[in-house]
Write an enzyme that holds these catalytic residues in place. Structure first.
Site, PDB file in Angstrom:
ATOM      1  N   ARG A  79       0.828  -1.207   0.000  1.00  0.00           N
ATOM      2  CA  ARG A  79       0.000   0.000   0.000  1.00  0.00           C
ATOM      3  C   ARG A  79       0.863   1.258   0.000  1.00  0.00           C
ATOM      4  O   ARG A  79       0.555   2.239  -0.683  1.00  0.00           O
ATOM      5  CB  ARG A  79      -0.918   0.010   1.232  1.00  0.00           C
ATOM      6  N   HIS A 133      -7.358   8.213  11.803  1.00  0.00           N
ATOM      7  CA  HIS A 133      -7.053   6.800  11.586  1.00  0.00           C
ATOM      8  C   HIS A 133      -5.564   6.508  11.445  1.00  0.00           C
ATOM      9  O   HIS A 133      -5.185   5.429  10.990  1.00  0.00           O
ATOM     10  CB  HIS A 133      -7.820   6.276  10.366  1.00  0.00           C
ATOM     11  N   ASN A 234     -19.920  15.133  -2.396  1.00  0.00           N
ATOM     12  CA  ASN A 234     -19.722  13.727  -2.755  1.00  0.00           C
ATOM     13  C   ASN A 234     -20.402  13.477  -4.111  1.00  0.00           C
ATOM     14  O   ASN A 234     -21.577  13.802  -4.262  1.00  0.00           O
ATOM     15  CB  ASN A 234     -20.332  12.807  -1.689  1.00  0.00           C
TER      16      ASN A 234
END
Length: 271
Positions: A79, A133, A234
């Site tokens: 990643r 996160h 969005n």
């Protein structure tokens, strides 16, 4: 910029900008959709290549790391390599310019930028941001939590994406990514910043997030309960019923136009 958009979207952006020009406290939450516009696959996208037979949820967990630390570490190295050459898009730069505008104009407006993303594209664009996160480009010990700085491996200052496990210099335990995995608590200071900003804002803006991952998804409800106006940006709007204004387009399209509308008439300056 506005001339390139549909009349309906232009009107919606102008309406949102009018509200934001006079807002004293703005809280912004960004999600995977913002990074996706820079070419970073969203976490919930189907895995590809060697990882096609694995679920991301199984790899991003403390149980997964305990069972197969080599597998989990290799996935995160993959990643990292995938993200390494990605750069900020117009949405990242617009948010950074907004923060810069507030500072340079001595505006009384307060803007708190919070992200669920683990890349550093906001920072690359010049923003100050709170990460809920964690950080994909950081590591720490899986036991004692001591930060681990991987050594530079070449004179060209290239990043080492090797999959060999690393050990903590202090306790010898395995090094893990500094990411919040499933089942783990969010960083206390980061979450406190997010809660305070959401509870006290006049406007809460959700950009490129599905509003499905809690507790971060609860920030919009917290803001709404305290009287904030909710704006969602969005291209695929969520079914969140508390949203007041929906800007149904890519963040990289909306944010530059929104910023243009905001800075045409600045909020009052600080005393």
């Amino acid at each position: 910029m506005l001339a390139e958009l549909s009349a309906k979207l232009c009107a919606q952006i102008q309406g949102a900008a009018t509200i934001l020009r006079t807002a004293q406290r703005v809280c912004i939450l960004t999600g995977a959709g913002v990074s996706a516009e820079s070419g970073i696959p969203t976490f919930r996208d189907k895995q590809t290549g060697l990882w096609a037979h694995y679920n991301a949820e199984d790899l991003a967990s403390i149980d997964g790391f305990a069972r197969e630390p080599e597998l989990v570490w290799a996935w995160y190295q993959w990643r990292r390599e995938l993200v390494h050459d990605k750069t900020p898009n117009p949405a990242h730069y617009a948010l950074a310019r907004w923060q810069e505008h507030i500072t340079l104009s001595h505006s009384a407006q307060q803007l708190t930028l919070i992200t669920q993303n683990v890349d550093d594209l906001h920072e690359q664009a010049g923003s100050t941001v709170t990460h809920l996160h964690g950080h994909l480009n950081r590591n720490r010990c899986s036991q004692c939590d001591t930060p681990y700085n991987a050594p530079i491996v070449s004179t060209a200052h290239q990043v080492d994406f090797g999959v060999a496990l690393l050990n903590c210099d202090h306790c010898g335990s395995y090094i893990r990514p500094d990411i919040v995995w499933f089942g783990e608590a969010l960083p206390v200071d980061a979450w406190q910043t997010a809660e305070d900003a959401a509870a006290n804002c006049d406007v809460f803006i959700s950009i490129g997030t599905s509003s499905m991952v809690y507790p971060a998804a609860g920030l919009a409800h917290l803001a709404q309960q305290n009287g904030a106006t909710l704006i969602e940006i969005n291209p695929n709007p969520t079914s969140n019923t508390v949203v007041d204004i929906t800007l149904a387009a890519a963040a990289g399209v909306v944010m530059p136009a929104l910023l243009q509308g905001i800075i045409t008439s600045s909020p009052p300056s600080k005393d």
